[in-house]
Design a protein around this motif. Structure first.
Motif, PDB file in Angstrom:
ATOM      1  N   ASP A 200       0.858  -1.183   0.000  1.00 30.17           N
ATOM      2  CA  ASP A 200       0.000   0.000   0.000  1.00 30.17           C
ATOM      3  C   ASP A 200       0.892   1.231   0.000  1.00 30.17           C
ATOM      4  N   THR A 201       0.302   2.357  -0.301  1.00 29.41           N
ATOM      5  CA  THR A 201       1.045   3.620  -0.336  1.00 29.41           C
ATOM      6  C   THR A 201       0.391   4.641   0.582  1.00 29.41           C
ATOM      7  N   ILE A 315       1.520 -14.219  -3.440  1.00 28.59           N
ATOM      8  CA  ILE A 315       0.213 -13.642  -3.692  1.00 28.59           C
ATOM      9  C   ILE A 315       0.283 -12.192  -3.224  1.00 28.59           C
ATOM     10  N   TRP A 316       0.120 -11.269  -4.135  1.00 31.16           N
ATOM     11  CA  TRP A 316       0.180  -9.850  -3.790  1.00 31.16           C
ATOM     12  C   TRP A 316      -1.198  -9.382  -3.352  1.00 31.16           C
ATOM     13  N   VAL A 317      -1.253  -8.689  -2.232  1.00 33.63           N
ATOM     14  CA  VAL A 317      -2.512  -8.198  -1.680  1.00 33.63           C
ATOM     15  C   VAL A 317      -2.462  -6.677  -1.668  1.00 33.63           C
ATOM     16  N   ALA A 318      -3.423  -6.054  -2.319  1.00 34.41           N
ATOM     17  CA  ALA A 318      -3.410  -4.597  -2.419  1.00 34.41           C
ATOM     18  C   ALA A 318      -4.841  -4.080  -2.480  1.00 34.41           C
ATOM     19  N   ASP A 319      -4.963  -2.758  -2.370  1.00 31.74           N
ATOM     20  CA  ASP A 319      -6.268  -2.114  -2.313  1.00 31.74           C
ATOM     21  C   ASP A 319      -6.720  -1.710  -3.705  1.00 31.74           C
ATOM     22  N   ARG A 320      -7.841  -0.990  -3.739  1.00 27.76           N
ATOM     23  CA  ARG A 320      -8.518  -0.694  -5.004  1.00 27.76           C
ATOM     24  C   ARG A 320      -7.704   0.180  -5.951  1.00 27.76           C
ATOM     25  N   GLY A 334       4.545 -15.230 -14.418  1.00 28.37           N
ATOM     26  CA  GLY A 334       5.556 -16.041 -13.763  1.00 28.37           C
ATOM     27  C   GLY A 334       5.035 -16.900 -12.631  1.00 28.37           C
ATOM     28  N   GLY A 335       3.753 -17.225 -12.665  1.00 29.35           N
ATOM     29  CA  GLY A 335       3.205 -18.094 -11.631  1.00 29.35           C
ATOM     30  C   GLY A 335       2.793 -17.379 -10.369  1.00 29.35           C
ATOM     31  N   GLY A 336       2.850 -16.045 -10.353  1.00 27.74           N
ATOM     32  CA  GLY A 336       2.429 -15.293  -9.174  1.00 27.74           C
ATOM     33  C   GLY A 336       0.917 -15.146  -9.127  1.00 27.74           C
ATOM     34  N   GLY A 337       0.454 -14.383  -8.183  1.00 30.66           N
ATOM     35  CA  GLY A 337      -0.980 -14.167  -8.053  1.00 30.66           C
ATOM     36  C   GLY A 337      -1.282 -12.897  -7.301  1.00 30.66           C
ATOM     37  N   TYR A 338      -2.568 -12.632  -7.122  1.00 28.77           N
ATOM     38  CA  TYR A 338      -2.960 -11.401  -6.441  1.00 28.77           C
ATOM     39  C   TYR A 338      -4.311 -11.584  -5.762  1.00 28.77           C
ATOM     40  N   ILE A 339      -4.520 -10.768  -4.743  1.00 33.03           N
ATOM     41  CA  ILE A 339      -5.836 -10.553  -4.135  1.00 33.03           C
ATOM     42  C   ILE A 339      -6.021  -9.047  -4.099  1.00 33.03           C
ATOM     43  N   LEU A 340      -6.959  -8.546  -4.865  1.00 32.56           N
ATOM     44  CA  LEU A 340      -7.170  -7.104  -4.969  1.00 32.56           C
ATOM     45  C   LEU A 340      -8.595  -6.770  -4.552  1.00 32.56           C
ATOM     46  N   GLY A 341      -8.751  -5.690  -3.831  1.00 28.39           N
ATOM     47  CA  GLY A 341     -10.061  -5.308  -3.340  1.00 28.39           C
ATOM     48  C   GLY A 341     -10.557  -4.038  -3.984  1.00 28.39           C
ATOM     49  N   GLU A 342     -11.877  -3.903  -4.051  1.00 26.58           N
ATOM     50  CA  GLU A 342     -12.472  -2.661  -4.528  1.00 26.58           C
ATOM     51  C   GLU A 342     -13.851  -2.509  -3.896  1.00 26.58           C
ATOM     52  N   LYS A 343     -14.320  -1.290  -3.857  1.00 26.24           N
ATOM     53  CA  LYS A 343     -15.634  -1.028  -3.282  1.00 26.24           C
ATOM     54  C   LYS A 343     -16.725  -1.416  -4.266  1.00 26.24           C
ATOM     55  N   LEU A 344     -17.794  -1.977  -3.754  1.00 23.91           N
ATOM     56  CA  LEU A 344     -18.927  -2.282  -4.610  1.00 23.91           C
ATOM     57  C   LEU A 344     -19.612  -1.009  -5.084  1.00 23.91           C
ATOM     58  N   LEU A 463     -13.660  -8.695  -3.706  1.00 21.32           N
ATOM     59  CA  LEU A 463     -12.283  -9.165  -3.869  1.00 21.32           C
ATOM     60  C   LEU A 463     -12.173  -9.941  -5.166  1.00 21.32           C
ATOM     61  N   ARG A 464     -11.023  -9.794  -5.827  1.00 25.98           N
ATOM     62  CA  ARG A 464     -10.745 -10.571  -7.031  1.00 25.98           C
ATOM     63  C   ARG A 464      -9.359 -11.197  -6.894  1.00 25.98           C
ATOM     64  N   THR A 465      -9.226 -12.435  -7.341  1.00 22.09           N
ATOM     65  CA  THR A 465      -7.944 -13.125  -7.236  1.00 22.09           C
ATOM     66  C   THR A 465      -7.710 -13.969  -8.476  1.00 22.09           C
ATOM     67  N   SER A 466      -6.436 -14.183  -8.775  1.00 23.51           N
ATOM     68  CA  SER A 466      -6.063 -15.028  -9.909  1.00 23.51           C
ATOM     69  C   SER A 466      -5.713 -16.440  -9.479  1.00 23.51           C
ATOM     70  N   ASP A 467      -5.672 -16.699  -8.178  1.00 18.74           N
ATOM     71  CA  ASP A 467      -5.244 -18.009  -7.682  1.00 18.74           C
ATOM     72  C   ASP A 467      -6.432 -18.973  -7.645  1.00 18.74           C
ATOM     73  N   PRO A 468      -6.344 -20.074  -8.366  1.00 18.47           N
ATOM     74  CA  PRO A 468      -7.482 -21.000  -8.402  1.00 18.47           C
ATOM     75  C   PRO A 468      -7.558 -21.939  -7.200  1.00 18.47           C
ATOM     76  N   HIS A 469      -6.512 -21.948  -6.362  1.00 20.15           N
ATOM     77  CA  HIS A 469      -6.446 -22.946  -5.289  1.00 20.15           C
ATOM     78  C   HIS A 469      -6.804 -22.372  -3.911  1.00 20.15           C
TER      79      HIS A 469
END
Length: 592
Positions: A200-201, A315-320, A334-344, A463-469
């Motif tokens: 985060d910043t 898995i990178w976790v960051a805000d909207r 490169g096999g990485g992933g993310y969990i990113l959040g945003e407001k509905l 939340l949105r993520t690219s990790d299927p597991h």
């Protein structure tokens, strides 16, 4: 009593105490010193054993006690000079050495023109930030009079503000190697789980009206020289308007410049600071960018900077602010992933589609419910609901509606022109304007439909993520840990006093942020290992003092007894308590 001193390979000195007397050598016609007994190292002196020896000799001689605990009169000429806090600096220094930061800095400085005590000066600045945050000028007075620091207190070296600035200028040059070396040491010491990286910043502003002069910069915000290489001096003037940009230039910007302030101070120049944190709250690294830099592309640079670190799958976790398509592609490469959040409430196509999907919530924590919705074949989406946040959202909306009602009350009696002026005023307040409705006749009303629609979103986010597991629970709880970064910003600003920043040059500002990061790192390790807060630990540690005594025989420093909590803190971090006799020098008394 005889003191012999030996110099170690790293430049430190160790003193040994011996009981000796002179004997005449008639053959050589000279006096020779004969050692009767060795007491060992002066800093590990067994004072109790010496007192027992004195008592035994006193009983043998039959004279009054001269050296036991019952003595009432001080030794002739012995004078108490000063007392300084020791505990906080001692613990931080022990942790600094456990992490090998001292050896790393000395190795990086080897073969350069750096002052041999540059490592001690940098530690002093980090300790000052953690224990008594102040300007670099004030820090020199703190080191000289208000704290005991190994290698600096009582020596021949005086820390000046110029020495601090030189050390900071060198620190920014070794930033990359320092950050990597520190991370490797921390990961080994704490056995870190580095599978999630939270990023985060924030922004920090400067009490000055004028922003810095724009200069050419690369895509990472670093100053470029005319040949397209990162410039060594970041305080130089900009190229003249109209000059061709150097190779690799991304744009022109001052470092301290106006931008979207996260401190609600858009009127002042600022810089952007980013921080990556592990799931345990350990700050991995910090970055600085010009104050007008948008959040979106920053996480790509951060991922690239950490690419060669031994982090495994991340898995990178960051805000909207980091949910752009380019960021998602970069983080998933490169096999990485993310969990990113945003407001509905963002109104994005994904948010709209998620709201339209039906499903039952699953309780995953006391204050968190989740449901996964099918929107895309390439990403997974999870709607989260926090009942406590929902109550806060409802209370906030009620306050806004009460304020809006008060503003439009009696507006029906106004002229159309005055009502238009009032509507214009309300339009400048987004929180109020979203609930305002204008009738066909120009009257101002609260839009009940929008209020009801907004109420359905209370406490919810996407939340949105690219990790299927990852399980739905792990996705939600992983994102919830993003609070660790927010806690880091809060502590860096309120406990370590990131602001005000008493620097003008860009590299000095960057070095100041690095010092704050190192201080936060040490504080977080104390909190992690000792199960306490740094504020509480700091208060406790600073009660451990060292007193300085001088007399005709020389100078010695003795520490106060450690209480149980101070002992517990040292044991939790596997750092030895300071010896009771911290320093004993019997040749020359210390200068007054």
């Amino acid at each position: 009593m005889r003191t012999s001193t030996r110099k170690n390979a790293d430049g430190s000195k160790v003193s040994y105490l011996q009981l000796a007397h002179n004997e005449w050598d008639p053959a050589a016609k000279t006096s020779r010193t004969k050692v009767l007994y060795s007491f060992g190292r002066a800093d590990q002196l067994d004072r109790a054993a010496i007192e027992r020896l004195i008592k035994a000799l006193t009983r043998l001689l039959g004279s009054p006690t001269a050296g036991g605990r019952g003595r009432q009169e001080p030794l002739p000429g012995l004078e108490f000079v000063e007392s300084r806090p020791l505990g906080g600096a001692w613990l931080l220094d022990g942790l600094w050495r456990r992490l090998g930061i001292d050896r790393l800095l000395r190795r990086l400085a080897a073969g350069t023109r750096r002052d041999p005590v540059v490592e001690r000066v940098l530690f002093a600045l980090v300790a000052n930030r953690a224990l008594a945050p102040s300007s670099k000028l004030a820090a020199t007075g703190w080191v000289a009079h208000d704290v005991h620091l190994s290698g600096l207190t009582g020596g021949d070296y005086t820390v000046s503000d110029d020495a601090c600035y030189r050390a900071m200028d060198w620190l920014i040059k070794v930033e990359e190697k320092l950050a990597r070396g520190v991370f490797d040491a921390v990961a080994d010491l704490l056995n870190l789980e580095v599978d999630l990286i939270f990023f985060d910043t924030t922004s920090t502003y400067f009490e000055t009206e004028d922003p810095d002069t724009p200069v050419w910069r690369d895509e990472h915000g670093r100053v470029l020289d005319p040949d397209g290489e990162p410039g060594a001096e970041s305080g130089r003037e900009s190229d003249a308007e109209g000059d061709a940009p150097p190779a690799g230039a991304s744009g022109r910007a001052g470092f301290r410049t106006h931008g979207k302030s996260k401190d609600a101070r858009d009127d002042l120049p600022q810089v952007i600071v980013g921080m990556a944190v592990t799931r345990d709250g350990i700050p991995v690294r910090v970055w600085c960018w010009p104050g007008n830099t948008s959040d979106s592309p920053l996480i790509r640079q951060v991922r690239d900077d950490l690419r060669d670190w031994t982090l495994g799958k991340l898995i990178w976790v960051a805000d909207r602010g980091f949910t752009s398509a380019a960021n998602r592609r970069h983080l998933a490469a490169g096999g990485g992933g993310y969990i990113l959040g945003e407001k509905l409430r963002s109104g994005s196509p994904e948010a709209t589609a998620a709201l339209a999907r039906q499903g039952r919530y699953q309780q995953v924590a006391e204050n968190l419910r989740v449901k996964e919705v099918k929107i895309s074949e390439h990403e997974r989406f999870v709607v989260c609901h926090n009942p406590e946040a929902a109550d806060r959202d409802a209370a906030t909306r009620d306050r806004l509606l009460t304020r809006l009602e008060a503003m439009i009350a009696g507006s029906d009696r106004l002229t159309p022109t005055k009502r238009a002026e009032l509507r214009g005023v309300i339009s400048t307040k987004p929180g109020l304007h979203r609930f305002l409705r204008t009738t066909p006749g120009g009257l101002l009303r609260i839009d009940a439909t929008k209020v009801a629609a907004d109420a359905r979103l209370d406490g919810k986010y996407l939340l949105r993520t690219s990790d299927p597991h990852l399980s739905t629970e792990d996705i939600a709880l992983g994102y919830k840990q993003l609070l660790e970064v927010e806690r880091g910003w809060r502590d860096m600003k309120q406990v370590l006093d990131l602001r005000p920043v008493y620097h003008r040059l860009e590299d000095r500002i960057r070095a100041h942020v690095l010092l704050c990061w190192l201080a936060l790192l040490l504080a977080r390790i104390v909190e992690t290992r000792a199960a306490t807060t740094w504020t509480r630990a700091r208060t406790q540690l600073q009660r451990l003092h060292v007193g300085t005594f001088t007399g005709p025989a020389g100078v010695f420093r003795q520490t106060t007894p450690a209480d149980p909590e101070t002992r517990r803190l040292h044991q939790a971090l596997d750092i030895a308590l300071p010896p009771r006799i911290l320093h004993l020098h019997t040749e020359d008394p210390a200068p007054r």
